[in-house]
Design a protein around this motif. Structure first.
Motif, mmCIF file in Angstrom:
data_model
loop_
_atom_site.group_PDB
_atom_site.id
_atom_site.type_symbol
_atom_site.label_atom_id
_atom_site.label_comp_id
_atom_site.label_asym_id
_atom_site.label_seq_id
_atom_site.Cartn_x
_atom_site.Cartn_y
_atom_site.Cartn_z
ATOM 1 N N TYR A 88 2.776 5.106 8.791
ATOM 2 C CA TYR A 88 1.435 5.249 9.363
ATOM 3 C C TYR A 88 0.919 3.921 9.907
ATOM 4 O O TYR A 88 0.218 3.885 10.920
ATOM 5 C CB TYR A 88 0.496 5.775 8.270
ATOM 6 C CG TYR A 88 -0.910 6.039 8.728
ATOM 7 C CD1 TYR A 88 -1.260 7.271 9.273
ATOM 8 C CD2 TYR A 88 -1.894 5.066 8.604
ATOM 9 C CE1 TYR A 88 -2.552 7.522 9.690
ATOM 10 C CE2 TYR A 88 -3.197 5.312 9.015
ATOM 11 C CZ TYR A 88 -3.517 6.542 9.557
ATOM 12 O OH TYR A 88 -4.804 6.782 9.975
ATOM 13 N N LEU A 89 1.294 2.823 9.261
ATOM 14 C CA LEU A 89 0.780 1.506 9.628
ATOM 15 C C LEU A 89 1.471 0.926 10.865
ATOM 16 O O LEU A 89 0.841 0.196 11.635
ATOM 17 C CB LEU A 89 0.936 0.542 8.448
ATOM 18 C CG LEU A 89 0.481 -0.904 8.643
ATOM 19 C CD1 LEU A 89 -1.029 -0.973 8.840
ATOM 20 C CD2 LEU A 89 0.909 -1.768 7.464
ATOM 21 N N THR A 96 -2.646 9.701 3.884
ATOM 22 C CA THR A 96 -2.146 9.718 5.262
ATOM 23 C C THR A 96 -1.498 11.046 5.616
ATOM 24 O O THR A 96 -0.699 11.119 6.552
ATOM 25 C CB THR A 96 -1.120 8.580 5.459
ATOM 26 O OG1 THR A 96 -0.064 8.714 4.495
ATOM 27 C CG2 THR A 96 -1.786 7.220 5.322
ATOM 28 N N ARG A 146 -0.187 4.005 -2.821
ATOM 29 C CA ARG A 146 -0.570 5.336 -2.361
ATOM 30 C C ARG A 146 -2.072 5.537 -2.483
ATOM 31 O O ARG A 146 -2.565 6.591 -2.904
ATOM 32 C CB ARG A 146 0.165 6.424 -3.140
ATOM 33 C CG ARG A 146 1.675 6.348 -2.964
ATOM 34 C CD ARG A 146 2.388 7.421 -3.749
ATOM 35 N NE ARG A 146 3.828 7.338 -3.577
ATOM 36 C CZ ARG A 146 4.708 8.115 -4.196
ATOM 37 N NH1 ARG A 146 4.288 9.048 -5.047
ATOM 38 N NH2 ARG A 146 6.008 7.970 -3.983
ATOM 39 N N TYR A 171 2.949 5.369 4.029
ATOM 40 C CA TYR A 171 1.941 4.482 4.626
ATOM 41 C C TYR A 171 2.562 3.473 5.575
ATOM 42 O O TYR A 171 1.939 3.101 6.580
ATOM 43 C CB TYR A 171 1.164 3.748 3.523
ATOM 44 C CG TYR A 171 0.044 2.908 4.093
ATOM 45 C CD1 TYR A 171 -1.099 3.505 4.603
ATOM 46 C CD2 TYR A 171 0.155 1.525 4.152
ATOM 47 C CE1 TYR A 171 -2.124 2.747 5.149
ATOM 48 C CE2 TYR A 171 -0.866 0.752 4.687
ATOM 49 C CZ TYR A 171 -2.003 1.371 5.180
ATOM 50 O OH TYR A 171 -3.008 0.623 5.736
ATOM 51 N N ILE A 206 -4.253 5.177 0.134
ATOM 52 C CA ILE A 206 -4.837 5.672 1.375
ATOM 53 C C ILE A 206 -4.149 6.982 1.741
ATOM 54 O O ILE A 206 -2.931 7.010 1.948
ATOM 55 C CB ILE A 206 -4.664 4.641 2.505
ATOM 56 C CG1 ILE A 206 -5.382 3.335 2.141
ATOM 57 C CG2 ILE A 206 -5.203 5.185 3.819
ATOM 58 C CD1 ILE A 206 -5.215 2.241 3.159
ATOM 59 N N PHE A 229 0.816 -1.201 0.000
ATOM 60 C CA PHE A 229 0.000 0.000 0.000
ATOM 61 C C PHE A 229 0.856 1.261 0.000
ATOM 62 O O PHE A 229 0.373 2.334 -0.363
ATOM 63 C CB PHE A 229 -0.952 -0.017 1.196
ATOM 64 C CG PHE A 229 -2.223 -0.771 0.927
ATOM 65 C CD1 PHE A 229 -3.392 -0.090 0.633
ATOM 66 C CD2 PHE A 229 -2.246 -2.160 0.935
ATOM 67 C CE1 PHE A 229 -4.565 -0.776 0.368
ATOM 68 C CE2 PHE A 229 -3.412 -2.855 0.678
ATOM 69 C CZ PHE A 229 -4.588 -2.160 0.389
ATOM 70 N N THR A 230 2.110 1.155 0.389
ATOM 71 C CA THR A 230 3.006 2.297 0.249
ATOM 72 C C THR A 230 3.247 2.609 -1.217
ATOM 73 O O THR A 230 3.288 3.773 -1.630
ATOM 74 C CB THR A 230 4.342 2.015 0.960
ATOM 75 O OG1 THR A 230 4.090 1.811 2.358
ATOM 76 C CG2 THR A 230 5.314 3.172 0.792
ATOM 77 N N TYR A 289 -6.404 2.855 8.474
ATOM 78 C CA TYR A 289 -6.792 4.004 7.656
ATOM 79 C C TYR A 289 -7.346 5.078 8.583
ATOM 80 O O TYR A 289 -7.788 4.803 9.700
ATOM 81 C CB TYR A 289 -7.841 3.617 6.612
ATOM 82 C CG TYR A 289 -8.717 2.471 7.029
ATOM 83 C CD1 TYR A 289 -9.679 2.619 8.050
ATOM 84 C CD2 TYR A 289 -8.594 1.227 6.435
ATOM 85 C CE1 TYR A 289 -10.471 1.564 8.444
ATOM 86 C CE2 TYR A 289 -9.388 0.174 6.832
ATOM 87 C CZ TYR A 289 -10.330 0.342 7.829
ATOM 88 O OH TYR A 289 -11.116 -0.704 8.231
#
Length: 305
Positions: free
Chosen positions: A112-113, A104, A100, A109, A102, A96-97, A242
């Motif tokens: 963030y995770l 943040t 892109r 990400y 989501i 998911f990084t 998220y």
């Protein structure tokens, strides 16, 4: 006839143990050292029992130490539980990084995770802690604990914070994995201490929640089913993956009532410096933990029936 001198009588036990009188013998006229008698007071007189406000903390620490002894004899639990957080960071986070998908707020990400995965791994350790209580009930250990003078709240608190210590050790493993993956985290000792407190409180609450459920369902199979049914909703119904702003309205309400959301918010603020509501987060976690201890203590006796 000359009188035969009488033989000297043997010294009694009291005479043998009595200290010898000071002697003036010696070239300088120094007195002979007197050998002190052994002091058996600590063996004959029991130590004073803890009373008042010192009783409950002492029992809580004792129960916590007993629980952690199990971890010392079997460390494989830490290694096996580190696999799942590593997979979340390596696969989900890295993917998911790149996508892109989501938003943040300009934070990668993976960064963030990472706090969310720390909270998730701590919750997964604690949420099945009630199984241990049921096992102790089946083996007769719980009945023996309940007949001791230890308050039930102290038993529950000791077990809850033992789960918290295990979660802190697990969090250290996740932090090291995240650091190896390049997550930009703070190494400020005060902030890391705050992280440990947050993990400790969150795990204590979820372990109390598990013990409360154990006091209601009374069997391991039912507890396993309920534990598996609530872990994913708790995780996906929080801000671990998220932001809350992306959720529908009903899920935002669930997230605000979910203690995991406050734990993740505090961890993000402490570890990566995102805006957080630390007084509110700590207050909610502490209040939830106290409520969990009260509920689990009230239902503990039901397990022993």
């Amino acid at each position: 006839m000359s009188a035969v001198p009488a033989a000297p009588l043997p010294a009694s036990a009291d005479d043998r143990e009595a200290p010898a009188a000071p002697s003036a013998a010696g070239p300088a006229g120094a007195l002979a050292p007197v050998r002190p008698l052994p002091d058996f007071g600590l063996l004959l007189v029991p130590p004073r029992a803890r009373t008042g406000w010192r009783l409950v903390p002492a029992r809580v620490l004792a129960m916590c130490a007993v629980e952690l002894q199990k971890l010392r004899h079997d460390r494989t639990e830490l290694y096996t539980r580190a696999v799942q957080p590593a997979l979340w960071l390596l696969i989900f986070g890295e993917t998911f990084t790149r996508l892109r998908a989501i938003p943040t707020g300009g934070i990668p990400y993976l960064d963030y995770l990472a706090p969310g995965i720390i909270a998730q791994s701590a919750m997964f350790i604690a949420i099945f802690y009630g199984i241990m209580i049921i096992w102790e009930r089946d083996s007769g250990v719980l009945t023996k604990l309940l007949v001791t003078p230890t308050p039930r709240a102290a038993l529950v608190t000791g077990k809850a914070f033992a789960a918290g210590v295990k979660a802190v050790i697990q969090a250290v493993v996740v932090v090291l994995i995240a650091a190896l993956l390049g997550v930009a985290m703070t190494w400020n000792p005060l902030r890391l201490l705050g992280v440990a407190v947050v993990v400790l409180l969150g795990s204590a609450f979820f372990s109390c929640l598990s013990m409360t459920i154990a006091g209601i369902v009374l069997t391991r199979d039912r507890l396993m089913g309920i534990g598996q049914a609530i872990t994913m909703p708790l995780f996906f119904g929080s801000n671990a993956l998220y932001p809350v702003s992306l959720m529908p309205g009903w899920l935002q309400a669930v997230s605000k009532a979910n203690p995991l959301s406050y734990q993740v918010d505090a961890l993000r603020g402490l570890l990566i410096g995102t805006p957080a509501h630390l007084p509110l987060d700590f207050g909610v976690l502490a209040f939830s933990t106290v409520l969990g201890i009260i509920a689990a203590s009230a239902l503990l006796g039901r397990l022993a029936k």
